[in-house]
Scaffold this active site. Structure first.
Site, short mmCIF file in Angstrom:
data_model
loop_
_atom_site.label_atom_id
_atom_site.label_comp_id
_atom_site.label_asym_id
_atom_site.label_seq_id
_atom_site.Cartn_x
_atom_site.Cartn_y
_atom_site.Cartn_z
N HIS A 122 0.88 -1.29 -0.08
CA HIS A 122 -0.18 0.09 -0.12
C HIS A 122 0.78 1.38 0.10
O HIS A 122 1.98 1.17 0.36
CB HIS A 122 -0.74 0.04 1.46
CG HIS A 122 -0.21 0.23 2.56
ND1 HIS A 122 0.49 -0.95 3.34
CD2 HIS A 122 0.12 1.12 3.25
CE1 HIS A 122 1.14 -0.59 4.06
NE2 HIS A 122 0.91 0.80 4.27
N ASP A 124 0.72 4.93 2.19
CA ASP A 124 -0.02 5.42 3.23
C ASP A 124 -0.93 6.36 2.92
O ASP A 124 -1.05 7.26 2.09
CB ASP A 124 1.39 6.31 4.29
CG ASP A 124 2.06 5.34 4.79
OD1 ASP A 124 1.71 4.25 4.95
OD2 ASP A 124 3.34 5.66 5.15
N HIS A 273 4.42 0.05 -0.17
CA HIS A 273 5.52 -0.56 0.75
C HIS A 273 4.69 -1.79 1.42
O HIS A 273 3.29 -1.57 1.29
CB HIS A 273 6.01 0.10 1.83
CG HIS A 273 5.21 1.11 2.38
ND1 HIS A 273 4.52 2.42 2.00
CD2 HIS A 273 4.52 0.98 3.71
CE1 HIS A 273 3.84 2.75 2.88
NE2 HIS A 273 3.63 2.14 3.95
N ARG A 290 6.03 7.20 13.29
CA ARG A 290 5.93 7.75 11.81
C ARG A 290 5.45 9.25 11.85
O ARG A 290 4.50 9.68 12.50
CB ARG A 290 4.67 7.16 11.24
CG ARG A 290 4.48 7.20 9.71
CD ARG A 290 3.39 6.43 9.13
NE ARG A 290 2.13 6.51 9.69
CZ ARG A 290 1.08 5.78 9.05
NH1 ARG A 290 1.28 5.37 8.08
NH2 ARG A 290 -0.23 6.14 9.61
FE LIG Z 1 2.32 2.11 5.50
#
Ligand SMILES: [Fe+2]
Length: 317
Positions: A122, A124, A273, A290
């Protein structure tokens, strides 16, 4: 300015043929100068994901570095481990936490992740009208083995298609929707209710033009994309499978083995990723932090932007 900063000190060592470079000579805890930022931007555009080893940043330094490259977004729905004082940082201390929140035990959540919702690859927040431009992920703690992340280069994947197929997909669009493929549990399913209450979907070009490099990107992933628009079901299914397989062919990918303190900085427009789906038991939990940088509405080869379907409003997180 600390020792070793400046563009001249930036080392770019490619890790795989088409994607991924390890950066040396940069201490992310020091404010990078303009030349260093420019060198890193160029490396990111070229290699799509940059790896910085052994940095050991704190939240403030992580955010300060990210801000040199864009505007961090403050996500409203963050996991309970996220730091309250930094709304732009999402912390994952247990990737199974989400399942627990919706009444599933570890085994059920792992099973459902594997077979339904998280089919893996996917970008993000790809169902948004304006998916993030980039993500900076830092490892605080990782298991001794078995928690690698993989990335795929969507420009290389597009380039690797035959010319006739490139011409065909150039004009297509696909719907990206949060929760596609999720099969509800029998009986009460709190996660399904959550999905229905927070629907997010957009119509994105199947081939996106990168706003900085002008590269064409094969904008597909198995997580958000269920069907290609304007094709019949019989046409869309096999074509999507073909394109998904193309996007993640090993020659377009790189795999990163994390150590505590490492940072990965990726272009969320030019890559997809794959997070690890299983974490070996051990005494080292996987704790990751993140930061995502705000992105723009994608634009297709025809110059037309993506269109919102539901739950998507540019800039609102
Ligand atoms: Fe991700």
């Amino acid at each position: 300015m600390g020792q070793g900063t400046g563009a001249a000190a930036v080392g770019v060592r490619p890790v795989a043929a088409r994607i991924g470079a390890e950066i040396t000579g940069v201490d992310l805890a020091q404010e990078p100068d303009a030349a260093t930022v420019a060198a890193l931007r160029a490396a990111l555009l070229r290699w799509k994901v940059l790896f910085f080893r052994g940095q050991h940043l704190d939240h403030a330094a992580h955010l300060a570095f990210a801000r040199r490259f864009g505007e961090p977004v403050a996500v409203r729905a963050r996991g309970s481990y996220s730091p309250g004082e930094h709304p732009e940082i999402e912390t994952t201390a247990d990737r199974l936490e989400l399942g627990g929140r919706y009444g599933m035990d570890r085994d059920e959540w792992l099973e459902r992740r594997r077979h339904t919702l998280l089919r893996g690859w996917h970008c993000d927040h790809g169902a948004r009208i304006d998916p993030p431009a980039a993500t900076l992920l830092r490892a605080e703690s990782v298991p001794a083995y078995g928690a690698d992340t993989c990335w795929a280069n969507l420009a290389a994947a597009y380039e690797g298609l035959s010319a006739p197929l490139r011409g065909f997909v150039d004009g297509l669009r696909a719907e990206h929707r949060l929760g596609v493929g999720y099969q509800p549990r029998a009986g009460e399913d709190a996660y399904l209710r959550h999905l229905l209450e927070h629907q997010t979907a957009s119509r994105h070009p199947l081939v996106r033009v990168h706003p900085e490099s002008g590269e064409r990107l094969l904008f597909v992933n198995g997580y958000y994309v269920e069907r290609i628009l304007d094709l019949t079901r019989a046409e869309s299914g096999p074509l999507l499978e073909l394109l998904l397989a193309q996007a993640v062919r090993p020659e377009y990918t790189v795999r990163f083995r994390w150590e505590p303190g490492d940072v990965a900085f990726w272009d969320n427009r030019a890559t997809i990723h794959l997070a690890p789906s299983e974490l070996p038991a051990g005494d080292r939990p996987r704790i990751m932090h993140r930061v995502m940088l705000a992105g723009e509405v994608p634009v297709g080869v025809d110059g037309k932007p993506s269109e919102p379907v539901t739950g998507t409003e540019a800039g609102r997180w």
